[in-house]
Design a protein around this motif. Structure first.
Motif, PDB file in Angstrom:
ATOM      1  N   ASP A 130      -1.341  56.904   0.662  1.00 47.07           N
ATOM      2  CA  ASP A 130      -2.411  56.156   1.330  1.00 47.07           C
ATOM      3  C   ASP A 130      -3.302  55.427   0.333  1.00 47.07           C
ATOM      4  O   ASP A 130      -4.339  54.882   0.714  1.00 47.07           O
ATOM      5  CB  ASP A 130      -3.249  57.090   2.196  1.00 47.07           C
ATOM      6  N   GLY A 131      -2.911  55.414  -0.933  1.00 50.20           N
ATOM      7  CA  GLY A 131      -3.692  54.729  -1.952  1.00 50.20           C
ATOM      8  C   GLY A 131      -4.693  55.604  -2.667  1.00 50.20           C
ATOM      9  O   GLY A 131      -5.205  55.223  -3.717  1.00 50.20           O
ATOM     10  N   THR A 132      -5.011  56.782  -2.103  1.00 52.28           N
ATOM     11  CA  THR A 132      -5.946  57.680  -2.768  1.00 52.28           C
ATOM     12  C   THR A 132      -5.196  58.542  -3.781  1.00 52.28           C
ATOM     13  O   THR A 132      -3.965  58.632  -3.779  1.00 52.28           O
ATOM     14  CB  THR A 132      -6.664  58.577  -1.758  1.00 52.28           C
ATOM     15  N   THR A 133      -5.947  59.192  -4.645  1.00 53.62           N
ATOM     16  CA  THR A 133      -5.364  59.985  -5.721  1.00 53.62           C
ATOM     17  C   THR A 133      -4.755  61.271  -5.176  1.00 53.62           C
ATOM     18  O   THR A 133      -5.348  61.950  -4.336  1.00 53.62           O
ATOM     19  CB  THR A 133      -6.438  60.318  -6.765  1.00 53.62           C
ATOM     20  N   ALA A 134      -3.568  61.603  -5.673  1.00 54.10           N
ATOM     21  CA  ALA A 134      -2.923  62.873  -5.349  1.00 54.10           C
ATOM     22  C   ALA A 134      -2.918  63.744  -6.605  1.00 54.10           C
ATOM     23  O   ALA A 134      -2.749  63.247  -7.725  1.00 54.10           O
ATOM     24  CB  ALA A 134      -1.492  62.650  -4.865  1.00 54.10           C
ATOM     25  N   ILE A 135      -3.121  65.043  -6.427  1.00 54.82           N
ATOM     26  CA  ILE A 135      -3.179  66.012  -7.523  1.00 54.82           C
ATOM     27  C   ILE A 135      -1.973  66.931  -7.424  1.00 54.82           C
ATOM     28  O   ILE A 135      -1.688  67.476  -6.353  1.00 54.82           O
ATOM     29  CB  ILE A 135      -4.468  66.866  -7.461  1.00 54.82           C
ATOM     30  N   GLY A 136      -1.263  67.119  -8.527  1.00 52.49           N
ATOM     31  CA  GLY A 136      -0.095  67.995  -8.537  1.00 52.49           C
ATOM     32  C   GLY A 136      -0.201  69.039  -9.636  1.00 52.49           C
ATOM     33  O   GLY A 136      -0.986  68.901 -10.578  1.00 52.49           O
ATOM     34  N   VAL A 137       0.589  70.082  -9.531  1.00 51.12           N
ATOM     35  CA  VAL A 137       0.576  71.134 -10.544  1.00 51.12           C
ATOM     36  C   VAL A 137       1.950  71.792 -10.601  1.00 51.12           C
ATOM     37  O   VAL A 137       2.611  71.983  -9.576  1.00 51.12           O
ATOM     38  CB  VAL A 137      -0.523  72.185 -10.232  1.00 51.12           C
ATOM     39  N   HIS A 138       2.392  72.096 -11.825  1.00 52.65           N
ATOM     40  CA  HIS A 138       3.596  72.912 -12.011  1.00 52.65           C
ATOM     41  C   HIS A 138       3.424  73.744 -13.280  1.00 52.65           C
ATOM     42  O   HIS A 138       2.561  73.460 -14.129  1.00 52.65           O
ATOM     43  CB  HIS A 138       4.865  72.056 -12.084  1.00 52.65           C
ATOM     44  N   ALA A 139       4.197  74.784 -13.422  1.00 49.33           N
ATOM     45  CA  ALA A 139       4.110  75.637 -14.603  1.00 49.33           C
ATOM     46  C   ALA A 139       4.436  74.828 -15.854  1.00 49.33           C
ATOM     47  O   ALA A 139       5.330  73.980 -15.846  1.00 49.33           O
ATOM     48  CB  ALA A 139       5.083  76.810 -14.463  1.00 49.33           C
ATOM     49  N   ASP A 140       3.696  75.058 -16.927  1.00 49.76           N
ATOM     50  CA  ASP A 140       3.920  74.321 -18.161  1.00 49.76           C
ATOM     51  C   ASP A 140       5.383  74.405 -18.596  1.00 49.76           C
ATOM     52  O   ASP A 140       5.964  75.501 -18.698  1.00 49.76           O
ATOM     53  CB  ASP A 140       3.047  74.890 -19.285  1.00 49.76           C
ATOM     54  N   GLY A 141       5.973  73.230 -18.837  1.00 45.49           N
ATOM     55  CA  GLY A 141       7.342  73.178 -19.314  1.00 45.49           C
ATOM     56  C   GLY A 141       8.389  73.539 -18.290  1.00 45.49           C
ATOM     57  O   GLY A 141       9.588  73.544 -18.612  1.00 45.49           O
ATOM     58  N   ARG A 142       7.995  73.789 -17.047  1.00 43.62           N
ATOM     59  CA  ARG A 142       8.947  74.226 -16.017  1.00 43.62           C
ATOM     60  C   ARG A 142       8.764  73.447 -14.715  1.00 43.62           C
ATOM     61  O   ARG A 142       8.506  74.029 -13.651  1.00 43.62           O
ATOM     62  CB  ARG A 142       8.791  75.725 -15.745  1.00 43.62           C
ATOM     63  N   PRO A 143       8.915  72.128 -14.735  1.00 39.13           N
ATOM     64  CA  PRO A 143       8.831  71.390 -13.474  1.00 39.13           C
ATOM     65  C   PRO A 143       9.947  71.759 -12.513  1.00 39.13           C
ATOM     66  O   PRO A 143       9.836  71.511 -11.308  1.00 39.13           O
ATOM     67  CB  PRO A 143       8.932  69.931 -13.918  1.00 39.13           C
TER      68      PRO A 143
END
Length: 524
Positions: free
Chosen positions: A453-466
């Protein structure tokens, strides 16, 4: 459809005019038809005004009128009829009058250095294939925007649409100068800083104390007045912030461009003097004006590598050792590439450069070996990317991009047999990230990107393990450039956007929260 522009005083507006909403985008073009493509690339709801430096060919005004009507139906707030300047007037002066009257937060214009093509014959010559009025309109818009900001103190941000761009291309893909993505950094004293290029120069905001929440700024850093509207921000393990851009070198000819760089060694302090590192095609300035935008990386020995796309659509590079000595320009042989490059430190202490192919979704990869001090090209890159989506991922030693067949975000580490999926197929543009954020006792990489929708999305994954999965959530703010993220002095993730009103905003990871939770957005 169009209206003329009677000369206005610089102390007020014409009677009956209605001042547009905050966050106005002012499109400055040479002729009416040239406003249609950038207008179509804007998301719904943006307030827009149009200025034409000429009336164009028959039918252009009607075509723009239809595009403006369609934009209104999409939710755009169109600020009156297009302004058409009198060709007898001084364009920069008349534009400044309009800027002062309308108060834009953004300016969209054309490519000040239109693309040229090789001319057949015994000598290697190039001829510009676009009307010179387009480049003249862009230069007038840049000068007026700079004068407006210097006169009022109000930041205004400029974007130039690349010559020859697909009319249906996204803003990220069609921009002559790449939109900033890595613009939030943490200095050696632990304070976060924002570096954004405005029409009048580089603006800097800095935390007053490490960890915030208060910020100081904006401070206008000393910047060459001829700097084009693009900025690359690099930060190495030494914590220094290095800025790179393109400067119109008027002392070398009206069309000359050169790569320039400056460093900020301490947060909140002035920049060291800007330094020119030249242009790989400097002997022929009519060709040199088409140079691509610089990217840079530091290798394991602290050597700085700078890369640009040259006029032949190959890569040219220079490097600077720790003592400050520069090599000459070196031209890397390889396939024709687009104005989309990403440079990252390699795992062996070298440097990797990834570039998108010019006419197809493929990518090319070069690796610098510090032992042999030589470059090797890899032509078997398992990457197919969406234009405008490539970004360096220094915390992972790789690059991020959107996969051409699915639009899904991916991470590729040079040498890997395949990229790793990160999800986030909605939206467009680049994603940036920061590793090492604590989330429920785990060390995680936090990602930010434009959402569907044009707004910012925030994501997270374990370091080095997408490969274990990336979780995405809405962030709720639009950004004029790619959103950025960094860790503060306390190790908390801080996301940043440049709001549609031209003001940066940040939100900080909530301390002690369950999961990845953020405090409300805060304007700087």
């Amino acid at each position: 459809m169009a209206r003329g522009t009677d000369r206005r005083t610089r102390s007020g507006r014409l009677a009956g005019d209605v001042r547009p909403a905050p966050g106005l985008l002012l499109l400055v073009v040479a002729a009416p038809a040239e406003a249609i493509a950038p207008l179509g690339a804007e998301p719904p709801g943006v307030p827009v005004a149009v200025v034409c430096l000429g009336r164009g060919e028959p039918g252009e005004a009607q075509a723009l009128g239809s595009a403006l009507a369609a934009a209104r139906e999409r939710g755009h707030r169109i600020a009156g009829e297009p302004h058409v300047l009198d060709p007898r007037d001084d364009a920069e002066e008349r534009l400044l009058d309009l800027f002062l009257d309308l108060g834009p937060a953004r300016v969209g214009t054309l490519d000040p250095d239109p693309e040229s093509v090789a001319v057949e014959g015994g000598e290697r010559k190039y001829a510009v294939v676009e009307p010179p009025a387009r480049g003249a309109a862009a230069l007038a818009a840049l000068a007026a925007a700079r004068a407006y900001q210097e006169h009022t103190g109000r930041p205004v941000y400029v974007e130039c649409r690349r010559a020859g761009a697909d009319p249906y291309a996204s803003g990220e893909a069609a921009s002559r100068y790449p939109r900033q993505s890595r613009w939030l950094t943490r200095g050696t004293d632990g304070r976060l800083s924002v570096h954004l290029l405005s029409a009048a120069g580089v603006l800097c905001w800095t935390e007053t104390v490490p960890g915030g929440p208060d910020w100081g700024g904006p401070e206008l850093l000393e910047t060459p007045p001829e700097l084009m509207p693009g900025l690359t921000v690099l930060q190495g393990s030494d914590g220094y912030v290095r800025l790179f851009g393109l400067r119109r070198a008027t002392d070398k000819g009206a069309q000359a461009l050169e790569v320039v760089t400056a460093a900020q060694y301490q947060s909140g302090r002035p920049l060291a003097p800007w330094q020119s590192i030249g242009n790989p095609n400097a002997r022929e300035w009519e060709r040199a004006r088409q140079v691509g935008f610089p990217v840079a990386a530091l290798d394991g020995e602290g050597t700085l590598h700078v890369f640009v796309r040259n006029v032949g659509r190959g890569i040219s590079t220079r490097r600077q050792d720790r003592a400050g000595r520069w090599t000459g320009w070196e031209h890397l042989r390889g396939r024709r590439i687009a104005d989309e490059l990403a440079a990252v430190p390699g795992p062996d202490g070298g440097v990797d450069l990834v570039a998108r192919r010019r006419d197809r979704a493929e990518a090319v990869h070069w690796h610098y070996d510090p032992a042999s001090r030589g470059w090797a090209e890899d032509r078997t890159v398992p990457v197919r990317m969406v234009p405008g989506s490539l970004a360096a991922a220094p915390e992972a030693g790789g690059v991020r991009f959107r996969y051409a067949d699915t639009n899904e975000l991916c991470l590729w580490r040079p040498g890997a047999p395949a990229p790793e999926a990160l999800g986030g197929a909605d939206g467009g543009g680049a994603a940036t990230g920061a590793a090492g954020a604590a989330v429920q006792g785990w060390s995680c990489t936090v990602l930010v990107r434009p959402g569907g929708d044009g707004t910012t999305a925030i994501g997270v994954h374990a370091d080095g393990r997408p490969d274990t999965g990336t979780w995405w959530a809405p962030g709720g703010e639009r950004s004029l450039v790619a959103p950025a993220v960094a860790l503060d002095a306390g190790g908390r993730a801080v996301a940043a956007v440049l709001g549609t009103d031209g003001k940066p905003r940040v939100m900080r990871q909530r301390e002690g929260a369950e999961g990845l939770d953020f405090e409300p957005w805060r304007a700087l």
